[in-house]
Design an enzyme around this catalytic site. Structure first.
Site, PDB file in Angstrom:
ATOM      1  N   HIS A 188       0.650  -0.660  -0.065  1.00  0.00           N
ATOM      2  CA  HIS A 188       0.368  -0.024   0.069  1.00  0.00           C
ATOM      3  C   HIS A 188       0.595   1.278   0.470  1.00  0.00           C
ATOM      4  O   HIS A 188       1.824   1.230   0.850  1.00  0.00           O
ATOM      5  CB  HIS A 188      -0.549  -0.173   1.362  1.00  0.00           C
ATOM      6  CG  HIS A 188      -1.313   1.239   1.002  1.00  0.00           C
ATOM      7  ND1 HIS A 188      -1.831   1.785   2.035  1.00  0.00           N
ATOM      8  CD2 HIS A 188      -2.884   1.290   0.850  1.00  0.00           C
ATOM      9  CE1 HIS A 188      -2.575   3.195   2.170  1.00  0.00           C
ATOM     10  NE2 HIS A 188      -3.193   2.863   1.363  1.00  0.00           N
ATOM     11  N   THR A 190       1.188   3.550   1.544  1.00  0.00           N
ATOM     12  CA  THR A 190       1.768   3.930   3.219  1.00  0.00           C
ATOM     13  C   THR A 190       3.151   3.318   3.487  1.00  0.00           C
ATOM     14  O   THR A 190       4.006   3.771   4.750  1.00  0.00           O
ATOM     15  CB  THR A 190       0.870   4.336   4.079  1.00  0.00           C
ATOM     16  OG1 THR A 190       0.240   3.395   4.047  1.00  0.00           O
ATOM     17  CG2 THR A 190      -0.420   5.222   4.078  1.00  0.00           C
ATOM     18  N   LYS A 191       2.915   2.084   2.829  1.00  0.00           N
ATOM     19  CA  LYS A 191       4.361   1.449   3.329  1.00  0.00           C
ATOM     20  C   LYS A 191       5.438   2.259   2.107  1.00  0.00           C
ATOM     21  O   LYS A 191       5.501   2.392   1.507  1.00  0.00           O
ATOM     22  CB  LYS A 191       3.723  -0.283   2.728  1.00  0.00           C
ATOM     23  CG  LYS A 191       2.519  -0.312   3.446  1.00  0.00           C
ATOM     24  CD  LYS A 191       2.856  -0.440   4.989  1.00  0.00           C
ATOM     25  CE  LYS A 191       1.339  -1.448   5.406  1.00  0.00           C
ATOM     26  NZ  LYS A 191       0.142  -0.958   5.764  1.00  0.00           N
ATOM     27  N   LEU A 192       7.006   1.883   3.122  1.00  0.00           N
ATOM     28  CA  LEU A 192       7.777   1.898   2.170  1.00  0.00           C
ATOM     29  C   LEU A 192       8.398   2.162   1.181  1.00  0.00           C
ATOM     30  O   LEU A 192       8.351   2.287   0.271  1.00  0.00           O
ATOM     31  CB  LEU A 192       9.031   1.976   2.909  1.00  0.00           C
ATOM     32  CG  LEU A 192      10.164   2.252   2.851  1.00  0.00           C
ATOM     33  CD1 LEU A 192      11.964   2.267   4.394  1.00  0.00           C
ATOM     34  CD2 LEU A 192      11.527   1.821   1.646  1.00  0.00           C
TER      35      LEU A 192
END
Ligand SMILES: *Cc1c(COP(=O)(O)O)cnc(C)c1O
Length: 380
Positions: A188, A190-192
């Site tokens: 997603h 929002t993930k690194l």
């Protein structure tokens, strides 16, 4: 420090998605256009799948359209039924996938140090109906994988890990994907490492890999055979192309986040009542989140006060994970959800705060966040 620090001109959030140079992405898209193949095991999908198997040290890897559908299908493939023991200290998707599979989530308290499932508490929750454990490597902090593996052998149950926060986590140099029967990663935004939306499952079990690939494509084996009731969980070429570009920038983003985290680690710990959440020395951090714990008795300020006051400096932190999944209306009537059965998780959820962590924040940004926290705490 008496003078009020400036704060930020624009809002600073807990994360900002990695955005590679647009030309690199359009070059990938040009190839997708050329191929006229947009989904169903396209060239980009297959290239990303094998690149991620390498990167994550997984024997087998399957891409999905998002992490939640990957978890949903992992529960199917692993034949989770009856009860599955899980943590309340996580993002709601972890609990929801059990519910969607007709499985009763059994909430287990967390360990004070690791903030992951307490294996001793988990063992006490095992009943004849228990078919598995769904653990979460929360903030990239590994679960006690040894103790959980012992439960797996002793009780003949299966272990699925939610590693949405743990891309790149290693224990003594061993990739996190090597533990349990299967491990889910989320890509997603929002993930690194991300592909805007996306997810995947790692496993060392060839049969599980086959089930994952069938389940995400309607259970279709060939033109005439549908061998199980699958759904649509496929990652498309537009997502996979973004994933390929972002993967080439992963190391740089990870390093940039380490520089931000270094500032936090050096400058926050001497504030009374503020404690940085640190990983053990043998664990490589995923750099997904930077967490502080606020001990309001010692700091003179509650976590929620700090969270609110930071907004006046344009710093928007997140209270991950508050409330607990067990406190949400859909689960709070479960007997395992009673707060008195989850004392550690309940207390910790009132203490934690995720600070902004992304490469673009830089040391200067991190210093400004620290200045604001110091000012707020000194004023107490
Ligand atoms: C992000 C996340 C998920 C869900 O992943 P999606 O790709 O957004 O579906 C699941 N569990 C945890 C702990 C997460 O942080």
């Amino acid at each position: 420090m008496n003078q009020k620090p400036d704060g930020f001109d624009n809002p600073v959030y807990v994360t900002r998605p990695m955005l590679p140079p647009l030309e690199e992405y359009t070059a990938q898209l040009a190839e997708v256009w050329q191929s006229a193949w947009l989904t169903n095991s396209g060239a980009k999908h297959n290239a990303l799948e094998s690149a991620l198997a390498d990167k994550l040290g997984a024997a087998y890897f399957s891409l999905f359209n998002n992490g939640t559908s990957a978890l949903l299908m992992a529960c199917q493939a692993m034949e989770f039924t009856g009860e599955v023991i899980t943590t309340p200290f996580t993002f709601p998707a972890t609990t929801h996938v059990l519910h969607w599979n007709g499985v009763t989530p059994v909430f287990c308290d967390i360990d004070e140090e690791t903030l992951t499932i307490d294996p001793a508490a988990a063992e006490k929750l095992i009943t004849p109906r228990t078919t598995g454990i769904l653990g979460v490597h929360v903030y990239g902090m590994p679960c006690d994988v040894k103790a959980i593996d012992a439960l797996r052998s002793r009780h003949g149950i299966k272990v699925l890990y939610d590693a949405a926060h743990a891309f790149g986590t290693e224990i003594d140099g061993v990739p996190i994907a090597k533990f349990g029967d299967a491990t889910m990663f989320s890509f997603h935004a929002t993930k690194l490492f991300h592909s805007a939306e996306g997810g995947g499952l790692a496993t060392a079990d060839r049969e599980l890999k086959c089930s994952f690939d069938l389940l995400k494509n309607f259970g279709i084996r060939n033109e005439t055979e549908v061998v199980m009731p699958g759904i649509n969980g496929k990652m498309n070429e537009v997502q996979a192309a973004l994933g390929l570009v972002n993967l080439s920038h992963y190391d740089a983003e990870h390093a940039a986040r380490q520089r931000v985290a270094q500032v936090y680690l050096e400058r926050l710990d001497d504030i009374p009542g503020i404690k940085c959440f640190r990983l053990p020395a043998n664990v490589r951090s995923s750099m997904q989140y930077f967490i502080i714990r606020v001990n309001s008795q010692r700091s003179g300020i509650t976590r929620d006060e700090l969270y609110e006051r930071l907004k006046t400096f344009n710093v928007f932190t997140r209270r991950y994970f508050y409330p607990l999944c067990s406190e949400h209306e859909c689960y709070r009537t479960l007997s395992s959800a009673a707060p008195e059965r989850l004392p550690v998780a309940t207390r910790v959820s009132r203490e934690v705060l995720a600070l902004p962590l992304y490469g673009g924040l830089g040391s200067d940004g991190a210093n400004k966040v620290v200045d604001a926290i110091r000012y707020i705490c000194n004023g107490k």
